[in-house]
Design an enzyme around this catalytic site. Structure first.
Site, PDB file in Angstrom:
ATOM      1  N   ASP A   1      -6.477  -3.149   2.453  1.00  0.00           N
ATOM      2  CA  ASP A   1      -7.702  -2.240   3.417  1.00  0.00           C
ATOM      3  C   ASP A   1      -7.568  -2.849   5.056  1.00  0.00           C
ATOM      4  O   ASP A   1      -7.736  -3.778   5.664  1.00  0.00           O
ATOM      5  CB  ASP A   1      -8.360  -2.932   2.709  1.00  0.00           C
ATOM      6  CG  ASP A   1      -8.454  -2.396   1.249  1.00  0.00           C
ATOM      7  OD1 ASP A   1      -7.955  -1.287   1.523  1.00  0.00           O
ATOM      8  OD2 ASP A   1      -8.747  -2.749   0.258  1.00  0.00           O
ATOM      9  N   GLY A   2      -8.299  -2.067   5.944  1.00  0.00           N
ATOM     10  CA  GLY A   2      -8.690  -2.169   7.082  1.00  0.00           C
ATOM     11  C   GLY A   2      -8.022  -1.555   8.079  1.00  0.00           C
ATOM     12  O   GLY A   2      -7.609  -2.208   9.366  1.00  0.00           O
ATOM     13  N   CYS A   3      -6.648  -0.760   7.190  1.00  0.00           N
ATOM     14  CA  CYS A   3      -6.104  -0.004   8.606  1.00  0.00           C
ATOM     15  C   CYS A   3      -5.963   1.397   8.715  1.00  0.00           C
ATOM     16  O   CYS A   3      -6.381   2.243   7.851  1.00  0.00           O
ATOM     17  CB  CYS A   3      -4.141  -0.373   7.758  1.00  0.00           C
ATOM     18  SG  CYS A   3      -4.156  -2.057   8.604  1.00  0.00           S
ATOM     19  N   ALA A   4      -6.359   1.412   9.382  1.00  0.00           N
ATOM     20  CA  ALA A   4      -6.294   3.221   9.953  1.00  0.00           C
ATOM     21  C   ALA A   4      -5.598   4.028   8.892  1.00  0.00           C
ATOM     22  O   ALA A   4      -5.227   5.022   8.770  1.00  0.00           O
ATOM     23  CB  ALA A   4      -6.403   3.619  11.231  1.00  0.00           C
ATOM     24  N   SER A   5      -4.398   3.618   9.133  1.00  0.00           N
ATOM     25  CA  SER A   5      -3.236   4.238   8.632  1.00  0.00           C
ATOM     26  C   SER A   5      -3.014   3.396   7.198  1.00  0.00           C
ATOM     27  O   SER A   5      -3.496   2.462   6.644  1.00  0.00           O
ATOM     28  CB  SER A   5      -1.675   4.069   8.822  1.00  0.00           C
ATOM     29  OG  SER A   5      -1.922   3.551  10.849  1.00  0.00           O
TER      30      SER A   5
END
Length: 136
Positions: A48-52
């Site tokens: 979690d916390g990744c744009a991808s």
């Protein structure tokens, strides 16, 4: 306390003069990685916390930490390859002690990644530290 594979990446970056070449090198590192088995791309391995879309699958074998990873974005796959060079093979107890920010600063990544990519990189590092700390 960098791993030899990470020191090799630092040496490559020192040889490459402009950021575009370095950016392409990071992407090539990602392309060279084996893809993560589709069966391992599950909510438990998703970061979690990744744009991808990003998945990290850690392993502890003989007290040593390693992980596989994958992403749907080529630059992020390359960042996973850089993190693998930094962490894979370390004794699990040493993983949380790695100064990832300091080591990655040797590559000048923070100055050249978007804020979303930087946040995603921090999220991956945090996941690696949490997993290793739970095992040590």
């Amino acid at each position: 306390m960098a791993q030899p594979a990470f020191d090799d990446i630092v040496a490559d970056f020192e040889f490459l003069e402009d950021w575009e070449d370095r950016y392409r090198h990071v992407i090539e590192l990602g392309r060279a990685m084996e893809p993560l088995d589709e069966a391992l791309k599950v909510p438990a391995t998703k970061v979690d916390g990744c744009a991808s879309q990003v998945w990290l699958h850690p392993r502890i074998n003989g007290g040593r930490f390693s992980f596989e990873g994958d992403s749907d974005a080529m630059i992020v796959r390359g960042l996973i390859a850089v993190l693998r060079a930094l962490y894979n093979g370390l004794p699990v107890a040493e993983v949380p002690r790695v100064d990832a920010g300091g080591e990655l600063a040797r590559l000048s990544l923070n100055e050249h990644l978007s804020s979303q990519r930087s946040n995603g990189l921090r999220a991956m590092i945090e996941r690696i530290r949490i997993v290793a700390a739970a095992e040590s």
